[in-house]
Design an enzyme around this catalytic site. Structure first.
Site, PDB file in Angstrom:
ATOM      1  N   CYS A 212       4.798  -3.907   6.457  1.00 26.26           N
ATOM      2  CA  CYS A 212       4.062  -4.063   5.281  1.00 26.26           C
ATOM      3  C   CYS A 212       4.909  -3.436   4.289  1.00 26.26           C
ATOM      4  O   CYS A 212       6.110  -3.197   4.298  1.00 26.26           O
ATOM      5  CB  CYS A 212       2.714  -2.923   5.108  1.00 26.26           C
TER       6      CYS A 212
ATOM      7  N   HIS B 173       0.770  -1.213  -0.014  1.00 25.55           N
ATOM      8  CA  HIS B 173      -0.098  -0.138   0.048  1.00 25.55           C
ATOM      9  C   HIS B 173       0.768   1.158   0.071  1.00 25.55           C
ATOM     10  O   HIS B 173       2.081   1.086   0.075  1.00 25.55           O
ATOM     11  CB  HIS B 173      -0.944  -0.031   1.167  1.00 25.55           C
TER      12      HIS B 173
END
Length: 324
Positions: A262, A245
């Site tokens: 992430c 993301h």
């Protein structure tokens, strides 16, 4: 937990980064509706069969019917009640899989309530898959019996893959074997490393609220590791909270270890990747010290080698054939 689909498979440990997002919750299978059916009662009509026992229900079957998914997407079935080891082979035989292309694969029980089917290697693009689970009167070994059939049809789409190098701070994206884009990334820090291994995309959402408290990192607002952010263009990799993301805290990735596990992309690249990728596409991360994600941490099924996969299969290896 966020993912009703595999709620029983969420790892007990903390994750790198995470979020609580209703957008991440897949639609339930119609099996849920069966749980609200009236209890069976004795009938004076001899033609009405008497139930063999309490119902064995399927909580979810994924992927959803009539969808197109990636080459690493397993068929994942979650039962509402535990299945005994002695009943697993019988249940696997009842869940017949047919394909337009003969495919070698097997079921694997991650727990007493979750069983996945995957090919030995990735699905061939364009393969049409049908699971015809005629569970009527099939026992679960714990006194429950199936009540009806479940049929799902789906198609394997193009072979779209992404390879993330943690140490190289880069992601390479391929389409049917051809590189289409290489992008700078930042992955997890040494304190909060990313998972290694191959993770099929669970789902994606245009926005996800990510909080450090939800994944056990910190609930203390004064901690430097505390965060509570709603971030865009989120591709979901693990039930423990790993996403690809964009992060407002790391807007120009490609130079450091800038996340709590992430994979960060720039805003433009995150939007491009979100629009390119689909459920079941494999994302492979290498160079992280954390080790491979467990197979049931989302759809990381291909992190298990084939011999390990077969050890927890009731029926063993099979080769599919076209539907009759």
């Amino acid at each position: 937990m966020g993912i009703a689909l595999v709620a029983g498979a969420v790892l007990a440990g903390t994750s790198a980064c995470g979020g609580n997002s209703s957008a991440s919750t897949p639609t339930k299978d119609d099996a849920k509706a069966a749980s609200s059916a009236p209890a069976a009662t004795a009938s004076p009509k001899p033609t009405t069969p008497k139930p063999l026992g309490p119902p064995m229900l399927l909580d979810t079957i994924t992927p959803e019917t009539n969808t197109t998914v990636g080459v690493a997407m397993p068929i994942s079935v979650v039962f509402s009640n535990p299945v005994a080891t002695s009943a697993r082979a019988g249940i696997e035989k009842a869940m017949k899989i047919s394909t337009s292309v003969p495919t070698t694969g097997a079921w694997h029980w991650f727990s007493s309530t979750r069983v996945d089917f995957r090919p030995e290697s990735y699905w061939k693009p364009g393969t049409k898959v049908t699971i015809d689970a005629d569970m009527t009167n099939v026992p679960n070994g714990n006194g429950r019996y199936g009540t009806h059939s479940y049929v799902h049809n789906f198609t394997i789409g193009d072979d779209d893959e992404a390879s993330v190098s943690v140490t190289g701070h880069s992601m390479k994206v391929t389409h049917n074997g051809t590189v289409v884009k290489t992008m700078p990334i930042d992955a997890g820090s040494p304190s909060f490393p990313s998972w290694d291994g191959t993770m099929a995309v669970i789902d994606k959402a245009k926005e996800v609220r990510m909080t450090s408290c939800s994944v056990g990192i910190s609930c203390d607002k004064s901690s430097p590791d505390y965060y509570d952010l709603t971030l865009p263009w989120d591709v979901h990799l693990t039930t423990s909270g790993t996403y690809v993301h964009y992060s407002t805290g790391d807007p120009y990735p490609g130079h450091s270890y800038g996340s709590h596990g992430c994979v960060h992309l720039s805003l433009a690249n995150a939007k491009w990747f979100y629009n390119f990728i689909k459920q079941g596409d494999p994302i492979t991360i290498t160079g992280s010290p954390r080790g491979k994600a467990a197979g049931d941490n989302g759809y990381a099924d291909f992190n298990l080698d084939w011999s390990t996969w077969l050890k927890d299969s009731g029926e063993g290896q099979i080769t599919t054939s076209p539907a009759a």
